[in-house]
Write an enzyme that holds these catalytic residues in place. Structure first.
Site, mmCIF file in Angstrom:
data_model
loop_
_atom_site.group_PDB
_atom_site.id
_atom_site.type_symbol
_atom_site.label_atom_id
_atom_site.label_comp_id
_atom_site.label_asym_id
_atom_site.label_seq_id
_atom_site.Cartn_x
_atom_site.Cartn_y
_atom_site.Cartn_z
ATOM 1 N N HIS A 202 0.827 -1.212 0.000
ATOM 2 C CA HIS A 202 0.000 0.000 0.000
ATOM 3 C C HIS A 202 0.857 1.255 0.000
ATOM 4 C CE1 HIS A 202 -3.784 -2.287 1.359
ATOM 5 N NE2 HIS A 202 -3.804 -2.039 0.058
ATOM 6 N N ARG A 309 -22.779 7.911 -16.852
ATOM 7 C CA ARG A 309 -23.835 6.888 -16.792
ATOM 8 C C ARG A 309 -23.818 6.325 -15.367
ATOM 9 N NH1 ARG A 309 -21.535 5.656 -22.296
ATOM 10 N NH2 ARG A 309 -23.262 5.746 -23.784
ATOM 11 N N GLU A 444 -33.317 11.437 -27.434
ATOM 12 C CA GLU A 444 -33.039 10.064 -27.857
ATOM 13 C C GLU A 444 -34.209 9.430 -28.571
ATOM 14 O OE1 GLU A 444 -30.197 7.961 -24.953
ATOM 15 O OE2 GLU A 444 -31.807 8.723 -23.678
ATOM 16 N N ASN A 467 -27.100 6.940 -30.019
ATOM 17 C CA ASN A 467 -27.222 5.474 -29.980
ATOM 18 C C ASN A 467 -28.689 5.066 -29.948
ATOM 19 O OD1 ASN A 467 -24.493 5.812 -29.609
ATOM 20 N ND2 ASN A 467 -24.515 5.271 -27.446
ATOM 21 N N ASP A 468 -29.420 5.743 -29.085
ATOM 22 C CA ASP A 468 -30.846 5.436 -29.000
ATOM 23 C C ASP A 468 -31.647 6.137 -30.072
ATOM 24 O OD1 ASP A 468 -31.354 3.543 -26.956
ATOM 25 O OD2 ASP A 468 -30.638 5.011 -25.505
ATOM 26 N N CYS A 515 -23.832 13.082 -27.233
ATOM 27 C CA CYS A 515 -23.050 12.191 -26.362
ATOM 28 C C CYS A 515 -23.151 10.729 -26.784
ATOM 29 C CB CYS A 515 -23.422 12.362 -24.899
ATOM 30 S SG CYS A 515 -25.126 11.935 -24.546
HETATM 31 C C1 PEP Z 1 -27.207 7.222 -26.369
HETATM 32 O O1 PEP Z 1 -28.265 6.596 -26.404
HETATM 33 O O2 PEP Z 1 -26.659 7.717 -27.378
HETATM 34 C C2 PEP Z 1 -26.513 7.417 -25.093
HETATM 35 C C3 PEP Z 1 -25.449 8.171 -24.996
HETATM 36 O O3 PEP Z 1 -26.987 6.727 -24.008
HETATM 37 P P1 PEP Z 1 -26.733 5.153 -23.763
HETATM 38 O O4 PEP Z 1 -25.750 4.685 -24.768
HETATM 39 O O5 PEP Z 1 -26.259 5.040 -22.365
HETATM 40 O O6 PEP Z 1 -28.112 4.597 -23.969
HETATM 41 MG MG MG Z 2 -29.336 6.257 -24.579
#
Ligand code: PEP
Ligand code: MG
Length: 595
Positions: A202, A309, A444, A467-468, A515
């Site tokens: 440590h 997240r 989203e 992404n969504d 994002c």
């Molecule tokens: C997305 O949906 O683009 C996003 C950043 O959220 P996650 O990937 O956590 O659904």
């Molecule tokens: Mg998302």
């Protein structure tokens, strides 16, 4: 403060040990002598045995308080993970076998507490020494660190500290405990060398975290170093040069300069603005899922966290984490990133992130089910706990809150009412929170993008979760490989929904970021810039390449590229246009900075 005694020049001595923390430092030796305590047995009269037991238990409690204080100090200076090193110290003092055993033996043998406790620690130490694994052997040092703490308290002694050192020194010690090392962060210590200790001790972990070059495990030769000797600590090679010759001193001074210079160059690159050739600046931020990623965020030059997240706290838990646990984690992240902002996204469970707590049961279409904000509005106690924890963390840094998967204005209003309630409650409880905690949403769903004008009047910012947005716009499951070929970020419908969101945000005077994964792809950078996006947030390692792409482009050409692509009606055309642009830019690009 030790004086360097005047003496005849001593011969050069080269010692080798374990390279415990990298870097090169040169300075006079400060010999740290708070070593082993001699603990002698002496008898206790029968009438005073209970008093002795109480004296022992009081010393244990006092030591626990001191350890907790050191842990808080390390958490403040470094992070929670390094503070947790002291958990094992606390566990030693909470071990009934050790404590109860000591109490029983004080009563049975009628001997002083210092001696009996020390004897028990030695027994455990002997057992640990038999375990061949280095990790276990090194935990032995923690054990004696705790033992020393209790013994000092029993004897009414104060442990030697480094706080009063008045000039830069190299600490030389026979043995250093994590408790000793933890005190070094606030003093003028350049680095340290030690006779004992291994690479996973440590003490070594603390040295790395405090960025103090260190060589451990030198052996007894370490004890020959005298106060005031000039010492070179080469933490890269595990070498210590005592009273270096003129040539070696010059060699190491040059090596040290190289280390300092290369660190400076790295920092220069990292700190370059995300600015186009015509002077347009965009914010580049990082997405994180774990608090441990904060160091990487800073090292890659992110201007903040655009998406935290928060699900990680819930995914492996059987019950939802309580307010204190969440507050500790969020506050730690906010404090370490300060003054950079951090956007805490409220839990996005459901969909493909299955959970142990809170439970939603089986669903036929989880991506269209009780996911994210829907789950939060269904399980309000869980949501309220998280909102309170995020607000409490706002006292420690620039905190923002963001809601995922918004598909209607009602959801935003309901969540906002709970957020306002949480704020009012905390204020009436006298809990410190920031005056301003920006409140934003993710775009989203197509419904959110198409009502972005109305939504923009309700919130402080947008961040597009591509992404969504892609999966819900194109009706393509983002995790189903059978339809992966249909998952097209450059589908004109996706680009149009993104554009209307950005425009709506700007009309209402709020900012709009991206994002989703699209933000991390340098080929997409000209389109996103041309569309007018204000922030790109991505995993930290992706930042340098995207920053480089931004610095090679002009806003004017990005707008041109975007207009060109926006006029296309098929994915084939948009993809073709992006490919052509990428090739052209690669040919023309002249990096402005060469690391
Ligand atoms: C997305 O949906 O683009 C996003 C950043 O959220 P996650 O990937 O956590 O659904
Ligand atoms: Mg998302």
């Amino acid at each position: 403060m030790q004086r360097s005694p005047r003496r005849a020049a001593r011969p050069q001595q080269i010692l080798t040990g374990v390279p415990a923390a990298p870097g090169i430092v040169i300075g006079p030796a400060y010999v740290y002598t708070a070593g082993a305590l001699s603990v002698e047995p002496h008898p206790i009269p029968a009438s005073r045995v209970e008093e002795e037991v109480q004296r022992f238990l009081a010393a244990v409690d006092q030591t626990k308080d001191q350890i907790r204080q050191i842990r808080r100090q390390v958490e403040d200076q470094i992070d929670l993970a390094h503070g947790a090193i002291f958990e094992s110290h606390l566990r030693v003092l909470e071990d009934p076998l050790l404590i109860d055993h000591t109490v029983d033996e004080i009563r049975r043998d009628r001997l002083n507490a210092e001696f009996v406790f020390h004897r028990n620690l030695q027994k455990i130490g002997t057992l640990l020494a038999k375990i061949r694994d280095q990790h276990f052997r090194e935990r032995d040092a923690d054990l004696f660190d705790v033992g020393k703490g209790v013994a000092h308290n029993l004897m009414g002694q104060v442990r030697q500290h480094f706080a009063n050192l008045q000039r830069d020194v190299v600490v030389v010690a026979h043995e250093l405990s994590p408790t000793d090392t933890a005190q070094m962060g606030q003093s003028s210590i350049l680095g340290f060398v030690c006779a004992t200790g291994g690479p996973t001790s440590h003490t070594a972990i603390m040295a790395k975290a405090l960025e103090l070059p260190a060589v451990l495990g030198i052996g007894d030769e370490c004890d020959t170093i005298a106060a005031g000797d000039l010492v070179v600590v080469d933490g890269n090679e595990g070498r210590v040069i005592v009273n270096p010759s003129a040539e070696n001193l010059a060699l190491y001074r040059r090596a040290r300069m190289r280390v300092v210079r290369s660190r400076r160059d790295m920092a220069k690159l990292r700190d370059l603005p995300a600015e186009t050739t015509d002077g347009y600046r965009i914010t580049v931020a990082a997405n994180i899922e774990l608090p441990q990623e904060v160091d990487q965020v800073i090292a890659n030059g992110a201007q903040g966290v655009g998406l935290f997240r928060t699900e990680f706290l819930f995914l492996n838990a059987t019950v939802a984490p309580d307010e204190e646990t969440q507050t500790r984690v969020y506050s730690d992240v906010a404090r370490r990133l300060r003054p950079r902002p951090v956007i805490f996204r409220t839990i996005d469970l459901g969909g493909d992130k299955f959970l142990s707590a809170p439970s939603v049961g089986e669903e036929l279409n989880p991506f269209l089910g009780l996911r994210a904000i829907r789950l939060c509005l269904d399980q309000r106690d869980v949501f309220m706990t998280q909102l309170r924890a995020i607000l409490r963390a706002s006292a420690r840094g620039a905190v923002h809150v963001m809601l995922p998967l918004i598909s209607s204005i009602e959801e935003v209003r309901e969540a906002r009412a709970m957020f306002d309630q949480a704020r009012t409650d905390l204020l009436s409880e006298g809990v410190p929170i920031a005056e301003q905690v920006p409140f934003g949403i993710m775009i989203e769903t197509p419904s959110a993008a198409l009502t972005a004008d109305a939504l923009a009047r309700e919130v402080d910012f947008f961040s597009i979760g591509t992404n969504d947005l892609i999966q819900y716009t194109l009706a393509v499951d983002r995790v189903n490989e059978k339809v992966a070929h249909l998952y097209q970020p450059l589908h004109p419908a996706v680009l149009r929904l993104m554009r209307v969101s950005v425009e709506a945000a700007h009309r209402e005077g709020i900012w709009c970021g991206v994002c989703g994964e699209m933000a991390a792809d340098p080929d997409m950078t000209p389109i996103l810039l041309g569309m007018g996006v204000d922030e790109l947030s991505m995993s930290a390692p992706a930042i340098p390449r995207v920053k480089q792409a931004i610095r090679r482009l002009s806003l004017a050409e990005c707008q041109q590229i975007y207009e060109d692509i926006a006029a296309k009606v098929t994915v084939r055309e948009t993809r073709g246009a992006v490919k052509r642009q990428t090739r052209r830019l690669a040919r023309e690009s002249q990096p402005r900075v060469r690391p």
